[in-house]
Scaffold this motif. Sequence first.
Motif, PDB file in Angstrom:
ATOM      1  N   PRO A 239       0.534  -0.779   0.086  1.00  0.00           N
ATOM      2  CA  PRO A 239      -0.208   0.049  -0.131  1.00  0.00           C
ATOM      3  C   PRO A 239       0.713   1.497  -0.383  1.00  0.00           C
ATOM      4  CG  PRO A 239      -0.580  -1.651   1.968  1.00  0.00           C
ATOM      5  CD  PRO A 239       0.888  -2.061   1.203  1.00  0.00           C
ATOM      6  N   LEU A 240       0.343   2.314  -0.799  1.00  0.00           N
ATOM      7  CA  LEU A 240       1.238   3.238  -1.335  1.00  0.00           C
ATOM      8  C   LEU A 240       1.725   3.713   0.111  1.00  0.00           C
ATOM      9  CD1 LEU A 240       2.791   5.591  -3.536  1.00  0.00           C
ATOM     10  CD2 LEU A 240      -0.242   6.601  -3.031  1.00  0.00           C
ATOM     11  N   ASN A 241       2.750   4.098   0.552  1.00  0.00           N
ATOM     12  CA  ASN A 241       3.614   4.539   1.829  1.00  0.00           C
ATOM     13  C   ASN A 241       5.084   5.116   1.669  1.00  0.00           C
ATOM     14  OD1 ASN A 241       5.018   4.343   4.006  1.00  0.00           O
ATOM     15  ND2 ASN A 241       3.728   3.152   5.054  1.00  0.00           N
ATOM     16  N   LEU A 242       5.310   6.519   1.568  1.00  0.00           N
ATOM     17  CA  LEU A 242       5.905   7.060   1.333  1.00  0.00           C
ATOM     18  C   LEU A 242       6.931   7.519   2.548  1.00  0.00           C
ATOM     19  CD1 LEU A 242       4.697  10.028  -1.125  1.00  0.00           C
ATOM     20  CD2 LEU A 242       5.132   7.583  -1.283  1.00  0.00           C
ATOM     21  N   SER A 243       8.650   7.196   2.643  1.00  0.00           N
ATOM     22  CA  SER A 243       9.448   7.480   4.390  1.00  0.00           C
ATOM     23  C   SER A 243      10.439   7.937   4.204  1.00  0.00           C
ATOM     24  CB  SER A 243       9.476   6.554   4.968  1.00  0.00           C
ATOM     25  OG  SER A 243       9.387   5.964   5.964  1.00  0.00           O
ATOM     26  N   VAL A 244      10.779   8.708   4.203  1.00  0.00           N
ATOM     27  CA  VAL A 244      12.274   9.779   3.924  1.00  0.00           C
ATOM     28  C   VAL A 244      12.494   9.918   5.531  1.00  0.00           C
ATOM     29  CG1 VAL A 244      13.026  12.310   3.323  1.00  0.00           C
ATOM     30  CG2 VAL A 244      11.497  11.064   2.008  1.00  0.00           C
ATOM     31  N   THR A 245      14.244   9.095   5.571  1.00  0.00           N
ATOM     32  CA  THR A 245      14.283  10.014   6.518  1.00  0.00           C
ATOM     33  C   THR A 245      15.910  11.264   6.306  1.00  0.00           C
ATOM     34  OG1 THR A 245      14.742   7.777   7.906  1.00  0.00           O
ATOM     35  CG2 THR A 245      16.332   8.731   8.091  1.00  0.00           C
ATOM     36  N   ILE A 246      16.181  11.957   7.065  1.00  0.00           N
ATOM     37  CA  ILE A 246      16.754  12.706   6.231  1.00  0.00           C
ATOM     38  C   ILE A 246      18.485  13.090   7.418  1.00  0.00           C
ATOM     39  CG2 ILE A 246      16.015  14.915   7.348  1.00  0.00           C
ATOM     40  CD1 ILE A 246      16.867  16.149   4.826  1.00  0.00           C
ATOM     41  N   MET A 247      18.975  13.375   6.578  1.00  0.00           N
ATOM     42  CA  MET A 247      20.561  13.661   7.883  1.00  0.00           C
ATOM     43  C   MET A 247      20.635  14.583   7.572  1.00  0.00           C
ATOM     44  SD  MET A 247      21.730  10.405   6.894  1.00  0.00           S
ATOM     45  CE  MET A 247      20.476   9.507   5.709  1.00  0.00           C
ATOM     46  N   GLY A 248      21.432  16.064   8.202  1.00  0.00           N
ATOM     47  CA  GLY A 248      21.880  17.228   8.414  1.00  0.00           C
ATOM     48  C   GLY A 248      23.004  17.583   8.792  1.00  0.00           C
ATOM     49  N   GLU A 249      23.683  19.083   9.282  1.00  0.00           N
ATOM     50  CA  GLU A 249      24.934  18.997  10.486  1.00  0.00           C
ATOM     51  C   GLU A 249      24.099  20.119  10.997  1.00  0.00           C
ATOM     52  OE1 GLU A 249      28.918  17.326   8.418  1.00  0.00           O
ATOM     53  OE2 GLU A 249      27.649  19.207   6.590  1.00  0.00           O
ATOM     54  N   VAL A 250      24.603  20.047  11.874  1.00  0.00           N
ATOM     55  CA  VAL A 250      24.970  21.188  13.194  1.00  0.00           C
ATOM     56  C   VAL A 250      26.220  21.365  13.695  1.00  0.00           C
ATOM     57  CG1 VAL A 250      23.271  20.341  14.819  1.00  0.00           C
ATOM     58  CG2 VAL A 250      23.143  22.271  14.573  1.00  0.00           C
ATOM     59  N   PRO A 251      26.646  22.542  14.339  1.00  0.00           N
ATOM     60  CA  PRO A 251      27.708  23.194  14.658  1.00  0.00           C
ATOM     61  C   PRO A 251      27.658  22.625  16.134  1.00  0.00           C
ATOM     62  CG  PRO A 251      26.964  24.341  13.766  1.00  0.00           C
ATOM     63  CD  PRO A 251      25.824  23.969  13.781  1.00  0.00           C
ATOM     64  N   ALA A 252      28.157  21.799  16.427  1.00  0.00           N
ATOM     65  CA  ALA A 252      28.435  20.538  17.674  1.00  0.00           C
ATOM     66  C   ALA A 252      28.034  21.958  19.193  1.00  0.00           C
ATOM     67  CB  ALA A 252      29.296  20.394  18.018  1.00  0.00           C
ATOM     68  N   GLY A 253      26.713  21.544  19.772  1.00  0.00           N
ATOM     69  CA  GLY A 253      26.406  22.094  21.318  1.00  0.00           C
ATOM     70  C   GLY A 253      25.475  23.017  20.752  1.00  0.00           C
ATOM     71  N   MET A 254      24.491  23.122  19.442  1.00  0.00           N
ATOM     72  CA  MET A 254      24.509  24.542  18.866  1.00  0.00           C
ATOM     73  C   MET A 254      22.935  24.530  18.667  1.00  0.00           C
ATOM     74  SD  MET A 254      26.367  27.155  18.564  1.00  0.00           S
ATOM     75  CE  MET A 254      25.860  28.429  17.061  1.00  0.00           C
ATOM     76  N   ALA A 255      22.493  23.264  18.424  1.00  0.00           N
ATOM     77  CA  ALA A 255      20.873  22.785  17.426  1.00  0.00           C
ATOM     78  C   ALA A 255      20.369  23.331  18.137  1.00  0.00           C
ATOM     79  CB  ALA A 255      21.135  20.890  17.652  1.00  0.00           C
TER      80      ALA A 255
END
Length: 318
Positions: free
Chosen positions: A123-139
């Motif tokens: 059954p139609l299902n769309l799953s995305v995993t996104i990966m990004g970068e953020v300066p350590a300790g700043m998120a």
Amino acid sequence: MLSEFDLIRRFFTRSTTHTTLGVGDDAALMALTPGMMLAVSSDMLVAGRHFLPDADPRLLGRKALAVNLSDMAAMGATPRWATLSLALPQADEAWIGAFAAGFFEMAELFSVDLVGGDTTGGPLNLSVTIMGEVPAGMALRRSGARAGDEIWVSGTLGDAALALAGLQGRLKLSEEDAARSLSALHDPTPRVALGEALLGYAHSAIDISDGLLADLGHILECSGVAAEVEFAALPASATLRRQLPGETARGCLLAGGDDYELCFTAPAARHGEIVAIGQRLGVPLTRIGSICPGSGLRLYDESGKEMPIGKTGFDHFA
Ligand code: ADP
Ligand code: MG
């Protein structure tokens, strides 16, 4: 008939710009920039629940990635890589081609490499995993709001929910207003540049996917603080304002889903810098209230009278 392998090669294998090893092996390989942390988030779109099975596949491709980009924006992270897992009822080449075109349009806009995924029948299902970068300790976390912070939101609220209300016949929209609100529903713009710009300024942030009251509520709970919000300050599009003071439009503004705007808090002393960030990026930013000690959210009308809060958002299991 396309094999699974042909389908992946033909529609989901494109050159990458910052990936060591992309689609085609058992796992992808990527190197993080020194000093950066990996930010990871997944969002799934299910036919019949998040979209209608006959939805425009190109717009679905854009939105499947956009809602994930919005999570990166909410952390202040720079999106870099994504994986895409698809369950497809049939190998409909026109549908898959349009979906892939939309997905890669959005990926190119935000310099995201598609590095892998999974493809299966079902059954139609769309799953995305996104990966990004953020300066350590700043998120930008949900837990950082402090008493004395101002509460801000980007863009306008409730337009996507208004479109849905129109489609469901809960209110009547002119043709023009329907078109405008439908584009908010089907083609949201993730606020990635805003999230990045808020690093070092905002104390907390969240993206509004389940409605302002519910999502701001998460910040309050995670931070152990309360909020005072002025209803009259909430940014509403001209389309939505034409429907006020109707109860449905009011609900869209306060608790409509699918906005993908950012709600964030920042110290009052940073007010001028936040205004400047909005101007520099061309993103409307509106101060809607303040964080104070205590718990819960209080909503005030123009005369300063407290307003009752009804349904606060969309919960799949409520
Ligand atoms: P495995 O059997 O090792 O899980 P698959 O045959 O499922 O491998 O996938 C082959 C390659 O294609 C892998 O690199 C996988 O990440 C990638 N892939 C599968 N489906 C997709 C998709 N929809 N989009 C992008 N890459 C995909
Ligand atoms: Mg696999």
